[in-house]
Design a protein around this motif. Structure first.
Motif, PDB file in Angstrom:
ATOM      1  N   GLU A 583      60.980  44.424  36.729  1.00  0.00           N
ATOM      2  CA  GLU A 583      60.175  45.611  37.004  1.00  0.00           C
ATOM      3  C   GLU A 583      58.928  45.640  36.120  1.00  0.00           C
ATOM      4  OE1 GLU A 583      60.195  47.690  39.293  1.00  0.00           O
ATOM      5  OE2 GLU A 583      62.166  47.637  40.208  1.00  0.00           O
ATOM      6  N   ASP A 599      60.631  52.060  37.291  1.00  0.00           N
ATOM      7  CA  ASP A 599      61.621  51.330  38.091  1.00  0.00           C
ATOM      8  C   ASP A 599      61.251  51.545  39.556  1.00  0.00           C
ATOM      9  OD1 ASP A 599      63.763  49.944  38.976  1.00  0.00           O
ATOM     10  OD2 ASP A 599      65.277  51.406  38.407  1.00  0.00           O
ATOM     11  N   SER A 607      61.509  44.632  41.909  1.00  0.00           N
ATOM     12  CA  SER A 607      60.529  45.024  42.922  1.00  0.00           C
ATOM     13  C   SER A 607      59.525  43.926  43.287  1.00  0.00           C
ATOM     14  CB  SER A 607      59.771  46.274  42.465  1.00  0.00           C
ATOM     15  OG  SER A 607      59.182  46.070  41.202  1.00  0.00           O
TER      16      SER A 607
END
Length: 930
Positions: A583, A599, A607
């Protein structure tokens, strides 16, 4: 080529372990480069310690500087650990592999492969003594190898209750075919040329039931199918995927209660599903995953009155698994447990689907222990089953919560199973299990505290090669303190010990620093230390170089893509921790100020962020996937609340990949994909309504795939592809009207494939191939007439092998090129036609200096790079753009072996980079600039 994140990492490290130590300097500076410390002082292991037990002996491959990799044997004591034989005398070693236990005249021994210059890799046998160790037969006569895939698991199949093996070998005439051996030269013969001529049938997956010997092989007219032999010429069992198609069978397993051999195969109709052979007929059992999608039946294991195996469903959003049993009939094939993970583990599944038999289940006390990998949560934990729903449970959540225990392989101990696992407290250490939750516990914390004793990659590799049904003794490479040790265990404390120090003398593992990025007077970077790949900080002194924060205490965080937020003392970057996956993080150079920024995709998955240096004011743009909008355009100002999605450009999927985003005034340009246009040129002012398609260059859904954006003044040059002109150079002023092809360099639908775009003092350079001169240096002012070849450095159509273009002063670029006479050497060129001069023939004559990693120090004339003059190896050089000032800065590793300096970065009159020495490995260095 160095990229935006200073991640230039040399790939030429194959010879690094053999380099010689010493550090010195040439008088180009008041003081030469200084080491910033040995950040990873763990010793470099000499051996892979591949081992197998045969009776009371454990055979293994050990590498020493004097002998190379040779065959050793141990009884589990230091005194009983001895060299069996120096098969290939000298330091080269015979590289023994493929160990298979066998009883030889009542004595424990092994079949294996060994390599010598005279014979190549061939079949050998050993009883653990020098006299009893010999080559069985030179199958491929002379220096060519007869055994070409000795690294595969179960390379040699020992027929039960015999000394005979089945294996694949290449005699140099018939390709890799089926052979058998009883350990004698006369008894080592081919079973036939299954795939006639020099083509190979590549037999593997051997399995024996009664007089039948099953295996998988390839034949030109039938593809890869199941075969068998009764001790004579082999025959195809069944052409399951008729014609030249392949069914790729694997996992042959026999159960005496049902009297059938079951296996997985793909008939091209049902996918890879369950099949059986009852001694007379080969038939399809069940389409477990209905339709053409495979169930990936794998990990077959014989239990009381059926065969246990696993399947997975890869069609849904999350890969899920099932445990199944079969008696070889449709009605008798049933699922008894659903699992939100991959039974047997991801690697076990891979090797089964690749056609290599690899059992993911380990029997213990009437049960089967197996790994289960949850790819969504990042979990890899041990489970146990007795073949029933109620008897299937997780043994222990070794790594509590979301996160992986990192188990790659499960070994058979004396009365327990042995697993290297990470519990987030002790690092990766040995755990034992007897098949019950209460009997699953940490065995020993060999490397006390958080540091791990066992390297996951080594454990995985060993697991593929050494796992046998009879092994109870294992030899593993362990890190204890700063040493690489050879650790022996049978799963009991009484018989567990370090046998010898396996560290290379005076050599440490590399920290491999990269990603240098300033925040004020200090520089952030990534390095590998005792706690894995983590975040480090330096002020340019040895005392001021240290790990800033151990972000991922359960593994390593692998921080990268550092971007400084303007002139602030903050930088954003990406990193991975146990709870969030990879992240977005932020750091101000302090431990407390280094924290998760946002997050974006809650949970362990991460991500998929790609950062950029493009910004509008204090807003920095990047791409990320929040699992709802897929990979889209995001923006951050360095705060959690200011980190948000700009626009969901493609609601049906991801619109952005890892392409470049660039500033153009108060706008950014980038490539994005949507349903109607494919991947095209987009523009944004940082708002949802201000983010729009700029131009559909290639009309329709295919897209022109714009890439390699470079800003020159108030325009952006880039590369795009459309049907009329192919892949060519384009330019844009940020409006649709002002976006046009610059020149069709390769006229017509052919492509010149422009690349390595760079701006130097407002002058634009790039590489392209016009189909006449090969790939050479070009320049452009944004007009067709002003887009011209600078110089045909290597006259003719071959091109001059230019790679990196770096801007220097006076509207020039520096690069390496090969003119066909002097080899690959550094050159400079301006924008004028005919411009281009070899800067210096560093490696005189036709030799190559391979000058690369050019780095222009901001505000100075100095350009640093690495080059090889054939005297000092690849070392640190500098130039101001003239021949007389192109000089060696320092021979960091004296002799012809170089230190490979790379990753150059400048801050506060200091040049940071990494370099290699034998005593320290690849570590950070600093050079004070005058």
């Amino acid at each position: 080529m160095a990229n935006d994140f200073n991640l230039s990492i040399s790939m030429n490290k194959a010879l690094l372990p053999f380099l010689i130590i010493f550090v010195t300097a040439i008088n180009c500076h008041a003081a030469g480069p200084k080491s910033l410390g040995d950040l990873n002082k763990i010793g470099v292991a000499q051996s892979s310690l591949i081992s197998v037990q045969s009776g009371t002996k454990t055979f293994f491959s050990r590498k020493t500087p004097e002998l190379g990799s040779e065959l050793w044997v141990t009884d589990g004591t230091e005194a009983g650990t001895v060299l069996v034989k120096d098969i290939n005398p000298g330091a080269a070693g015979s590289e023994p592999l493929g160990f298979t236990p066998v009883q030889l005249s009542g004595q424990p021994g092994i079949y294996f492969t060994a390599t010598t210059p005279a014979t190549g890799a061939e079949l050998w046998v050993s009883d653990g003594t020098a006299l009893g160790t010999s080559m069985v037969k030179d199958i491929n006569p002379g220096s060519a190898s007869g055994i070409t895939y000795s690294f595969l698991p179960k390379q040699f199949y020992l027929i039960p209750s015999s000394t005979t093996i089945l294996f694949a070998a290449d005699d140099g005439v018939n390709g890799r075919e089926l052979w058998y051996s009883d350990g004698s030269a006369a008894g080592t013969i081919s079973f036939g040329d299954i795939n006639p001529g020099a083509a190979s049938s590549d037999p593997d997956g051997f399995y024996q039931v009664g007089g039948y010997y099953f295996f998988t092989a390839t034949k030109a007219d039938s593809g890869r199918e199941p075969w068998f032999t009764l001790g004579g010429p082999p025959s195809i069992l069944s052409d399951i995927n008729p014609g030249t198609g392949s069914s790729n069978p694997n996992g042959y397993t026999y159960n005496s209660a049902i009297g059938k051999v079951v296996f997985a195969a793909d008939d091209s109709i049902h996918g890879s599903e369950l099949w059986q052979f009852d001694g007379f007929v080969t038939s399809f059992v069940k389409d477990i995953h209905a339709g053409s999608v495979s169930s990936y039946a794998a990990n077959f294991s014989d239990i009381t009155s059926s065969v246990l195996f696993s399947t997975i469903d890869a069609a849904g959003p999350n890969i899920t698994g099932k445990l199944q049993t079969t008696n070889g009939t449709f009605a008798g094939t049933n699922s008894f447990k659903d699992l939100d993970c991959i039974p047997g583990g991801l690697y076990s599944l891979y090797f089964n689907t690749a056609g290599i038999t690899y059992n993911g289940f380990r029997p213990i006390n009437g049960k089967n222990v197996f790994l289960c990998d949850n790819l969504t949560l990042g979990e890899s934990e041990p489970w146990v089953t007795d073949g029933t729903d109620g008897g299937t449970q997780i043994l222990k959540d070794i790594f509590p919560g979301e996160g992986a225990s990192g188990i790659y392989s499960i070994y058979r101990g004396n009365s327990t199973l042995v697993m290297p696992a990470n519990d987030s407290i002790h690092g990766t250490e040995l755990w034992l299990t007897d098949g019950t939750p209460s009997g699953t516990n940490l065995f020993q914390d060999l490397n006390p505290g958080e540091p791990s004793a066992f390297n996951g990659e080594a454990i995985f590799y060993l697991g593929l090669i050494t796992q046998t049904a009879t092994s109870t003794n294992i030899l593993l490479p362990a890190t204890i303190g700063r040493k690489r040790q050879a650790y022996f265990t049978d799963g009991t404390l009484a018989n567990s010990r370090v046998l010898f120090d396996d560290s290379l003398p005076n050599q440490n593992s590399s920290s491999n620093p990269y990603g240098f990025q300033s925040i004020g007077e200090q520089v952030l970077f990534t390095a590998e230390g005792p706690k894995g790949e983590e975040l480090y900080l330096t002020n340019g002194t040895r005392a001021g170089t240290k790990m800033l924060k151990n972000i991922n205490k359960s593994g390593e965080s692998e921080p990268e893509q550092f971007i400084r937020l303007g002139l602030t003392n903050q930088a954003i970057f990406i990193a991975r921790d146990k709870a969030h996956g990879t992240e977005l993080w932020v750091s101000d150079g302090t431990k407390i100020g280094t924290k998760l920024l946002k997050d974006i995709n809650p949970g362990f998955s991460g991500s998929n962020i790609t950062l950029s240096r493009a910004h509008i004011g204090k807003k920095y743009f990047f791409t990320a996937n929040d699992s709802t909008d897929n990979t889209e355009l995001w923006v951050t100002n360095g705060t959690s609340s200011g980190t948000k999605l700009v626009k969901d450009i493609d609601p049906t999927g991801s619109s952005l990949g890892s392409g470049t985003i660039v500033n153009l005034g108060h706008k950014i340009l980038f490539a994005a994909h949507d349903v109607d246009h494919g991947e095209e040129l987009w523009v944004s002012n940082g708002t949802t309504t201000g983010t729009n398609l700029l131009l559909d260059i290639r009309a329709g859904v295919n897209g022109s795939s714009p890439e390699e954006f470079v800003v020159v003044g108030d325009r952006v040059f880039f590369v795009a592809s459309e049907s009329a002109h192919g892949n060519e150079l384009w330019v844009s002023d940020g409006t649709s009207v002002g976006t046009t092809i610059v020149r069709d360099i390769t006229v017509g639908t052919g492509s010149s494939y422009p690349r390595a775009l760079v701006s130097s003092g407002g002058t634009f350079f790039f590489l392209a191939d016009d189909g006449v001169h090969g790939e050479e240096l070009w320049t452009s002012d944004g007009t067709e007439a002003g887009t011209v070849l600078v110089n045909d450095i290597n006259a003719g159509a071959l091109g001059s092998s230019i790679n990196q273009l770096v801007a220097i002063s006076n509207q020039q670029v520096i690069f390496h090129a090969d003119n066909g006479i002097n080899g690959s050497e550094p050159w400079t060129a301006g924008s004028g036609v005919g411009s281009g001069t070899m800067l210096k023939d560093i490696n005189p004559g036709a030799g190559n200096s391979y000058a690369s990693d050019f780095y222009k120090v901001p505000g100075k004339k100095s350009i640093f790079f690495q080059a090889d003059d054939a005297v000092n190896g690849v070392e640190l050089w500098k130039t101001n753009g003239t021949a007389e000032k192109t000089v060696l800065v320092a021979d960091i590793l004296p002799g012809t072996d170089g230190s490979y300096p790379e990753g150059f970065y400048h801050n506060n009159q200091k040049l940071f980079f990494s370099a290699y020495t034998q005593s320290k490995g690849q570590e950070p260095y600093v050079l004070e600039l005058q």
